[in-house]
Design a protein around this motif. Sequence first.
Motif, mmCIF file in Angstrom:
data_model
loop_
_atom_site.group_PDB
_atom_site.id
_atom_site.type_symbol
_atom_site.label_atom_id
_atom_site.label_comp_id
_atom_site.label_asym_id
_atom_site.label_seq_id
_atom_site.Cartn_x
_atom_site.Cartn_y
_atom_site.Cartn_z
ATOM 1 N N UNK A 120 3.435 4.014 3.118
ATOM 2 C CA UNK A 120 2.503 3.363 2.202
ATOM 3 C C UNK A 120 1.713 2.304 2.955
ATOM 4 N N UNK A 121 0.396 2.394 2.885
ATOM 5 C CA UNK A 121 -0.495 1.396 3.478
ATOM 6 C C UNK A 121 -1.017 0.517 2.349
ATOM 7 N N UNK A 122 -0.884 -0.790 2.503
ATOM 8 C CA UNK A 122 -1.317 -1.735 1.469
ATOM 9 C C UNK A 122 -2.318 -2.710 2.069
ATOM 10 N N UNK A 123 -3.473 -2.824 1.429
ATOM 11 C CA UNK A 123 -4.408 -3.877 1.822
ATOM 12 C C UNK A 123 -4.346 -4.976 0.779
ATOM 13 N N UNK A 124 -3.941 -6.167 1.221
ATOM 14 C CA UNK A 124 -3.905 -7.332 0.338
ATOM 15 C C UNK A 124 -5.233 -8.064 0.472
ATOM 16 N N UNK A 125 -6.041 -7.986 -0.565
ATOM 17 C CA UNK A 125 -7.361 -8.598 -0.513
ATOM 18 C C UNK A 125 -7.327 -10.022 -1.055
ATOM 19 N N UNK A 126 -8.345 -10.781 -0.701
ATOM 20 C CA UNK A 126 -8.475 -12.160 -1.175
ATOM 21 C C UNK A 126 -9.251 -12.148 -2.497
ATOM 22 N N UNK A 127 -8.509 -12.026 -3.547
ATOM 23 C CA UNK A 127 -9.087 -12.008 -4.894
ATOM 24 C C UNK A 127 -8.085 -12.704 -5.798
ATOM 25 N N UNK A 128 -8.284 -14.004 -6.080
ATOM 26 C CA UNK A 128 -9.518 -14.765 -5.885
ATOM 27 C C UNK A 128 -9.794 -15.112 -4.425
ATOM 28 N N UNK A 156 -14.927 -4.431 3.232
ATOM 29 C CA UNK A 156 -13.967 -3.553 3.901
ATOM 30 C C UNK A 156 -13.497 -2.454 2.953
ATOM 31 N N UNK A 157 -13.236 -2.822 1.713
ATOM 32 C CA UNK A 157 -12.767 -1.832 0.747
ATOM 33 C C UNK A 157 -13.877 -0.863 0.348
ATOM 34 N N UNK A 175 -10.130 -0.477 12.592
ATOM 35 C CA UNK A 175 -10.311 0.455 11.475
ATOM 36 C C UNK A 175 -11.466 0.045 10.566
ATOM 37 N N UNK A 176 -12.347 -0.823 11.040
ATOM 38 C CA UNK A 176 -13.462 -1.279 10.213
ATOM 39 C C UNK A 176 -14.780 -0.738 10.755
ATOM 40 N N UNK A 177 -15.317 0.321 10.159
ATOM 41 C CA UNK A 177 -16.526 0.958 10.684
ATOM 42 C C UNK A 177 -17.714 0.016 10.834
ATOM 43 N N UNK A 178 -17.925 -0.869 9.868
ATOM 44 C CA UNK A 178 -19.112 -1.716 9.875
ATOM 45 C C UNK A 178 -19.273 -2.477 11.184
#
Length: 247
Positions: free
Chosen positions: A76-84, A115-116, A218-221
Motif C-alpha cells: 500500500x502506497x500512501x500520500x499524506x497531503x497537507x490539507x489543511x 502532485x496529486x 516520481x514527480x513528472x512536473x
Amino acid sequence: MITFPNESQEYRAARKTLLQKEIELRRAMEDVAVARRALPPGGLVPEDYVFDGLGPDGKPARIKLSELFSPGKDTLIVYSMMFPRHPQETRDVATSGGTAKLARADQPCPSCTALLDQFDGAIDHLEAAGFNFAVVGKTALENLITLGRDRGWTNMRLLSSAGNSFKRDYHAEADDGAQLPMLSVFHRDADGIRHFWSSELGFAPTEPGQDPRAVGTCEPLWNLMDFTPEGRPDWDEQLQYAGACCH
C-alpha cells in the motif's frame, strides 16, 4: 552514437560527456532502488487505523487500514497531503469551486494538490500492476471529496485521518499540529502490516542550491523542467492560474 541536424562538434562532445553522467545517475538510481528493496522488515503498525472514506456504495464509511489492501495486493502506497495547508503558507487560495468556500487556513497545500493532479492519471496503471494507493488528509472527508471534484480526480481513494493519529505517528504532522507531506509505503506479511519506507529525504539537510527532492524521482512536473535549458525556475505551484484551461 546518434547526432541531430545541424549540431556542432562542440555540442556533440559536451552531450557525450553529459551522457556518461546520465548513465552514472541511472546506475545510482538502480543501486538505491536495490538497497531500498533490501531493507529489513520495518515496524508493525501500532494499530489498525480507522479512516473516514467512501465505501463501495459511494457513501461515507469507516475504513480500516487493513481494508485498503485489495486481495492479492500486499503493498500500500500512501500520500499524506497537507490539507489543511501549513500555517506559514502564503500562496493564493482557490477562488472557484467548492474548495473556495473554505477559509484560507483550511485550504489545501498547492504543491500537494499539484502532485496529486499528476498521480491521479497513473492510479489505474499502478493498481493494475498490483499495488494499492490512497491519499490521506487531516481535513474532513467532505473537504477531500470536494477538492477531488474540483480537480477532476477520479481514480484516487481519499481518506480523512481527522479521527486518528496516523499522520502524527508517521511524521506527516508536526508536534504543533502543522501538516507535513509524506509518501509512505506499507507491506502486509504473515505477521501483519509493516511500515516499509517513507520519504525521509524531506527531513534531511539540503545543500546550497539544491531542491529537497523528497519525492523528486516520481514527480513528472519538476523532472520535466530538469530537461530544459532553464531548469527548475524560482516558482511554486498554485491552486489556480490566470488564463488556465482547467481547474
